[in-house]
Design a protein around this motif. Sequence first.
Motif, PDB file in Angstrom:
ATOM      1  N   ASP A  17       0.889  11.034  -7.411  1.00  0.00           N
ATOM      2  CA  ASP A  17      -0.150  10.018  -6.746  1.00  0.00           C
ATOM      3  C   ASP A  17       0.677   9.049  -5.941  1.00  0.00           C
ATOM      4  O   ASP A  17       1.708   8.732  -6.159  1.00  0.00           O
ATOM      5  CB  ASP A  17      -0.859   9.200  -7.737  1.00  0.00           C
ATOM      6  CG  ASP A  17      -1.745   9.855  -8.508  1.00  0.00           C
ATOM      7  OD1 ASP A  17      -2.459  10.773  -7.851  1.00  0.00           O
ATOM      8  OD2 ASP A  17      -1.921  10.016  -9.709  1.00  0.00           O
ATOM      9  N   SER A  18       0.133   8.429  -4.672  1.00  0.00           N
ATOM     10  CA  SER A  18       0.452   7.534  -3.914  1.00  0.00           C
ATOM     11  C   SER A  18      -0.175   6.283  -4.454  1.00  0.00           C
ATOM     12  O   SER A  18      -1.357   6.338  -4.591  1.00  0.00           O
ATOM     13  CB  SER A  18      -0.047   8.103  -2.224  1.00  0.00           C
ATOM     14  OG  SER A  18       0.644   7.041  -1.385  1.00  0.00           O
ATOM     15  N   THR A  66      -0.978   2.281  -5.056  1.00  0.00           N
ATOM     16  CA  THR A  66      -1.033   0.663  -4.138  1.00  0.00           C
ATOM     17  C   THR A  66      -0.547  -0.308  -5.386  1.00  0.00           C
ATOM     18  O   THR A  66      -1.000  -0.036  -6.429  1.00  0.00           O
ATOM     19  CB  THR A  66      -2.283   0.527  -3.654  1.00  0.00           C
ATOM     20  OG1 THR A  66      -2.712   1.298  -2.682  1.00  0.00           O
ATOM     21  CG2 THR A  66      -2.351  -0.998  -3.447  1.00  0.00           C
ATOM     22  N   ARG A  72      -6.840   6.260  -6.168  1.00  0.00           N
ATOM     23  CA  ARG A  72      -8.020   6.900  -6.096  1.00  0.00           C
ATOM     24  C   ARG A  72      -9.255   5.733  -6.654  1.00  0.00           C
ATOM     25  O   ARG A  72      -9.879   6.409  -7.543  1.00  0.00           O
ATOM     26  CB  ARG A  72      -8.002   8.285  -6.830  1.00  0.00           C
ATOM     27  CG  ARG A  72      -7.263   9.300  -5.920  1.00  0.00           C
ATOM     28  CD  ARG A  72      -7.923  10.739  -6.469  1.00  0.00           C
ATOM     29  NE  ARG A  72      -7.433  10.939  -7.679  1.00  0.00           N
ATOM     30  CZ  ARG A  72      -6.232  11.263  -8.108  1.00  0.00           C
ATOM     31  NH1 ARG A  72      -5.263  11.547  -7.063  1.00  0.00           N
ATOM     32  NH2 ARG A  72      -5.792  11.506  -9.323  1.00  0.00           N
ATOM     33  N   GLY A  73      -9.014   4.806  -6.185  1.00  0.00           N
ATOM     34  CA  GLY A  73     -10.205   3.821  -6.359  1.00  0.00           C
ATOM     35  C   GLY A  73     -10.394   3.137  -7.886  1.00  0.00           C
ATOM     36  O   GLY A  73     -11.097   2.226  -8.179  1.00  0.00           O
ATOM     37  N   LYS A  74      -9.081   3.504  -8.862  1.00  0.00           N
ATOM     38  CA  LYS A  74      -9.046   3.118  -9.817  1.00  0.00           C
ATOM     39  C   LYS A  74      -7.935   2.123 -10.249  1.00  0.00           C
ATOM     40  O   LYS A  74      -6.863   2.381  -9.825  1.00  0.00           O
ATOM     41  CB  LYS A  74      -9.117   4.125 -11.000  1.00  0.00           C
ATOM     42  CG  LYS A  74     -10.314   4.836 -11.153  1.00  0.00           C
ATOM     43  CD  LYS A  74     -10.127   5.934 -12.620  1.00  0.00           C
ATOM     44  CE  LYS A  74     -11.197   6.800 -12.440  1.00  0.00           C
ATOM     45  NZ  LYS A  74     -11.070   8.028 -11.604  1.00  0.00           N
ATOM     46  N   ARG A 134      -3.386   0.794  -8.202  1.00  0.00           N
ATOM     47  CA  ARG A 134      -4.400   1.265  -7.757  1.00  0.00           C
ATOM     48  C   ARG A 134      -4.245   2.788  -7.136  1.00  0.00           C
ATOM     49  O   ARG A 134      -3.372   3.158  -6.443  1.00  0.00           O
ATOM     50  CB  ARG A 134      -5.266   0.568  -6.621  1.00  0.00           C
ATOM     51  CG  ARG A 134      -6.332   0.644  -6.391  1.00  0.00           C
ATOM     52  CD  ARG A 134      -7.111  -0.083  -5.370  1.00  0.00           C
ATOM     53  NE  ARG A 134      -8.380   0.223  -4.878  1.00  0.00           N
ATOM     54  CZ  ARG A 134      -9.660   0.023  -5.457  1.00  0.00           C
ATOM     55  NH1 ARG A 134      -9.675  -0.915  -6.501  1.00  0.00           N
ATOM     56  NH2 ARG A 134     -10.954   0.462  -4.921  1.00  0.00           N
ATOM     57  N   TYR A 191       0.708  -1.127   0.043  1.00  0.00           N
ATOM     58  CA  TYR A 191       0.163   0.042   0.077  1.00  0.00           C
ATOM     59  C   TYR A 191       1.070   1.157   0.047  1.00  0.00           C
ATOM     60  O   TYR A 191       1.994   1.210   0.617  1.00  0.00           O
ATOM     61  CB  TYR A 191      -1.091   0.127   1.340  1.00  0.00           C
ATOM     62  CG  TYR A 191      -1.873  -1.066   1.300  1.00  0.00           C
ATOM     63  CD1 TYR A 191      -2.940  -1.161   0.615  1.00  0.00           C
ATOM     64  CD2 TYR A 191      -1.592  -2.270   2.251  1.00  0.00           C
ATOM     65  CE1 TYR A 191      -3.855  -2.247   0.360  1.00  0.00           C
ATOM     66  CE2 TYR A 191      -2.405  -3.242   2.026  1.00  0.00           C
ATOM     67  CZ  TYR A 191      -3.641  -3.302   1.261  1.00  0.00           C
ATOM     68  OH  TYR A 191      -4.568  -4.061   1.304  1.00  0.00           O
ATOM     69  N   ALA A 192       0.476   2.172  -0.600  1.00  0.00           N
ATOM     70  CA  ALA A 192       1.069   3.575  -0.377  1.00  0.00           C
ATOM     71  C   ALA A 192       2.490   3.784  -0.875  1.00  0.00           C
ATOM     72  O   ALA A 192       3.290   4.019   0.028  1.00  0.00           O
ATOM     73  CB  ALA A 192       0.728   4.076   1.060  1.00  0.00           C
ATOM     74  N   LEU A 193       2.817   3.710  -1.982  1.00  0.00           N
ATOM     75  CA  LEU A 193       3.994   4.093  -2.560  1.00  0.00           C
ATOM     76  C   LEU A 193       4.098   5.617  -2.689  1.00  0.00           C
ATOM     77  O   LEU A 193       3.609   6.106  -3.731  1.00  0.00           O
ATOM     78  CB  LEU A 193       4.499   3.423  -3.819  1.00  0.00           C
ATOM     79  CG  LEU A 193       4.615   1.945  -3.843  1.00  0.00           C
ATOM     80  CD1 LEU A 193       4.387   1.237  -5.121  1.00  0.00           C
ATOM     81  CD2 LEU A 193       5.918   1.536  -3.319  1.00  0.00           C
TER      82      LEU A 193
END
Lengths: 154, 286
Positions: free
Chosen positions: A130-131, A133, A148-150, A146, A23-25
């Motif tokens: 962007d951060s 996943t 923002r939900g996409k 992934r 998660y969260a790169l």
Amino acid sequence: MIQIVKISDLKVSDKSADAIITYALGSCLGLVIYDPVVRVGGMLHAMLPKPSGTGKNLFQYVDSGVPLLFKKCYTLGAKKERLRIVAAGCASLMNAATIFEIGKRNIAMLEALFKKNGVRLNASMLGGHDSRTLRLDLATGKTSVRVRGKEIEL
Amino acid sequence: MSKIKRAIRRKRAIKEIDNIKPMSKTYMTIVTLLDNPLISAEELEAELKYDPLATAAILKIANSPYYCRASGQIKTLQMALTLIGNMQLKDISLMKMSESHLKKERGYSERENELHEESIASAVFAKLIAQKISEDQNLAFECALLHDIGKIVLGRILSEAESEIEKILASGKTFDELESEYFGITHQEVGEMLLKKWNFPEEFVKTAGLHHTPYLEPENRLLQIVSLADILVMLSGLSTATDGLYYDADDKITERLGLSEDDMMQIMEQGIADFLELKNVFGSKG
């Protein structure tokens, strides 16, 4: 089973039922390698290009983590010439001073390592703000990001 | 975007502040008591007598490896006061006090507990920065912990803006510009209002209100510390939130604090290790 790669962490697997996720790169580098013949793959989540202090955790750095990712996958039967290699992450803040450009320094370290070892990226989603996943499915080698939900396949 | 729509959204965001429940009275009182360096364990125990869960929660965090190397050693509030001191206990109580509010945020993030984790990480990073430059470590920890509290209000209406978000970000705007353009208010401004309403000291209100614009008060070292901690958390990759890294990083901030690139890398390395130690006691995932 879903295996979660934390910050400064690395996971490899040869089980088709597994998926590996980080998660969260942010400015960190997420690197996925996958051998479709033996269905062996792994993921690294490295925070910095190289150690500045004591640097005990080898997975924390691109320069020591990347070779370990390859070695661990070789141990499970992966072969260098068959590997699909995907990188994501290395984002940066907007209008950031050079001192904060860790993402760019991570990319430079990865490129230097790959050049030296004759390895090429097959796909990547690097830079930007962007951060992300990052996910690898071991059964198919499908690698996706992934934001923002996409979900976007790489 | 029409000015009227923006004005309506701003009004709604401000109204949402009233829908946020107040923070726990027990912890609020404990935090005030712990501000006194001469506080006795008896005074603390008297306050916590009717809330055994709060005592247990405080002791659990006090026994985390972040505060206490020999985990499980601290069995009473008296021991906690002696071994880790009143100011660290104040930090802990503030973490417990804000936990349920921060954990409830949904809107900026699709992942559970994300704002809570980011807030704890910011606090840990801010403490390390303050330590490095000999500033008040506890105040830095506490202000950083609550600097993004405004997101719990704006998060409630952010999901409605989904399609607009992509459009505005694609135009090269920062996330605070997006908030201003869409809601007519930023999470900084809302955080400032919320903390004022809860009677937090001026330092808390100011750092929440200015953490993305630290250049407005270059002499305010606490503000620079909290702002830098926020930047380092974003870079570290602890957040999958919608706002990602869509913020400007003030290029003079490290200069103002006299920090080198190596200092920053070391703070990030240590900060992540400290954060992971502390996060586990809250039972967060990932």
